[in-house]
Design an enzyme around this catalytic site. Structure first.
Site, PDB file in Angstrom:
ATOM      1  N   SER A 127      37.244  -5.676 -52.604  1.00  0.00           N
ATOM      2  CA  SER A 127      36.563  -5.424 -51.337  1.00  0.00           C
ATOM      3  C   SER A 127      35.628  -4.236 -51.460  1.00  0.00           C
ATOM      4  O   SER A 127      35.881  -3.298 -52.231  1.00  0.00           O
ATOM      5  CB  SER A 127      37.597  -5.145 -50.246  1.00  0.00           C
ATOM      6  OG  SER A 127      36.990  -4.645 -49.080  1.00  0.00           O
ATOM      7  N   TYR A 152      44.356  -0.621 -46.685  1.00  0.00           N
ATOM      8  CA  TYR A 152      43.769  -1.868 -47.188  1.00  0.00           C
ATOM      9  C   TYR A 152      42.931  -1.589 -48.433  1.00  0.00           C
ATOM     10  O   TYR A 152      43.073  -2.253 -49.462  1.00  0.00           O
ATOM     11  CB  TYR A 152      42.916  -2.509 -46.103  1.00  0.00           C
ATOM     12  CG  TYR A 152      42.087  -3.673 -46.587  1.00  0.00           C
ATOM     13  CD1 TYR A 152      42.693  -4.851 -47.023  1.00  0.00           C
ATOM     14  CD2 TYR A 152      40.697  -3.606 -46.615  1.00  0.00           C
ATOM     15  CE1 TYR A 152      41.942  -5.930 -47.476  1.00  0.00           C
ATOM     16  CE2 TYR A 152      39.935  -4.674 -47.054  1.00  0.00           C
ATOM     17  CZ  TYR A 152      40.562  -5.826 -47.481  1.00  0.00           C
ATOM     18  OH  TYR A 152      39.808  -6.887 -47.938  1.00  0.00           O
TER      19      TYR A 152
END
Length: 332
Positions: A127, A152
């Site tokens: 990501s 995350y």
């Protein structure tokens, strides 16, 4: 060729699996169908894949080690595209163990399956969140990413490190993809394109954080699928370094549009596609958010001869059209 695509009922997973099926590959799609996203949306995505004879679906959680090991042993996958994960920066503030289980333990079971069954190439989702508050613009794959600002992001960086260790220790070819704000038809309800479109169509106000003075490198799903399909064919190999074969068969690529868009322009594009102006509620930045994402994509283009290019106006128009014509009308 036989593929395992994890997260097949997810947004990117469904589109990637569909592309592979269209090209005549056999695809085993794996998903645990957790309730983080609307079950109806996951059912819609799976229905797109189940129309293909070469598709098989396995409902299974990646944390079930023995079951995943049995799946790898039984199916003899040639390549694995690992897209399953617990997504979302904000949700990680409230449910941190979801990220440890799905992202870290899940990555481990996939790595072990690939290691023990001679998988030719593991392509996995990372990501743009790993860049955190990086001040170097645009974000390059060579930047240091040791200061994540969300759990995350920390799990995604950890997945990169885990994959590199397996590439080094066991010669497992692995490629990580740092996705930058992927959107499009069938997308995620927890992301801005869906949230804003749904609110505007229903004459509800939208929340605009930091007064819209944020930039995102929005990346349209068709561009992402093209990149993933080309990358899975580019199997990394060990390289000579200082006269010895020491470098791991491992790569990382940014998957972004190389064109950050101000949130204000993004909102305007949705308003125009919806044909109405939104009522806006301006709020401060949220914890875990960053001011700007901007992908450097020269390495990607050099490797596969392609980079994302769809404009925000084109992509938003496609999403709003799908939302109105397909999603809202599915039960009519």
């Amino acid at each position: 060729m036989k593929f395992l695509v994890t997260g097949a009922a997810g947004f990117i997973g469904m589109h990637v699996a569909k592309r592979l099926l269209r090209e005549g590959h056999e695809v085993i799609g794996l998903d645990n169908l957790n309730p983080y996203s609307d079950p109806a949306l996951k059912a819609y995505r799976l229905a797109q894949l189940q129309a293909y004879d070469l598709f098989s679906f396995v409902e299974l959680d990646l944390t079930r080690r023995e079951c995943i090991a049995e799946l790898f042993q039984r199916e003899h996958f040639q390549r694995v595209i690992h897209l399953a994960a617990q997504a979302g920066v904000r949700h990680s503030l409230n449910a941190p163990f979801d990220y440890v289980d799905s992202n870290l333990v899940g990555m481990m079971t996939v790595l072990e399956g690939c290691r023990h069954h001679q998988v030719e190439h593991l392509v996995f989702a990372s990501s743009s969140s790993v860049y955190g508050m990086n001040s170097a613009i645009p974000f390059s794959e060579t930047d240091q990413v040791d200061h994540p600002v969300s759990l995350y992001a920390a799990t995604k960086k950890s997945c990169e490190l885990m994959a590199h260790s397996y590439a080094h220790l066991y010669g497992l070819p692995a490629t990580g993809l740092r996705f930058f704000t992927v959107y499009g038809p069938g997308g995620r309800p927890d992301m801005a394109p869906w949230i804003f479109t749904e609110a505007i169509i229903n004459n509800q106000p939208i929340k605009v954080f930091n007064r819209g003075e944020m930039e995102r490198d929005f990346t349209y799903i068709d561009d992402v699928v093209e990149c993933v399909n080309r990358i899975q064919q580019c199997v990394p190999v060990r390289h000579m370094q200082d006269g010895a074969m020491t470098q791991a068969p491992y790569e990382i690529y940014n998957i972004g549009n190389h064109q950050p868009i101000e949130l204000k322009r993004f909102v305007t594009a949705i308003e125009r596609s919806c044909g109405q102006i939104a009522e806006k509620i301006y709020l401060d930045m949220q914890p875990g958010d960053v001011l700007k994402t901007y992908a450097e994509t020269s390495r990607l283009k050099a490797a596969i001869g392609y980079q994302p290019h769809t404009s925000i106006e084109q992509g938003v128009g496609q999403f709003v059209g799908w939302y109105r014509d397909v999603w809202l009308s599915r039960d009519r």
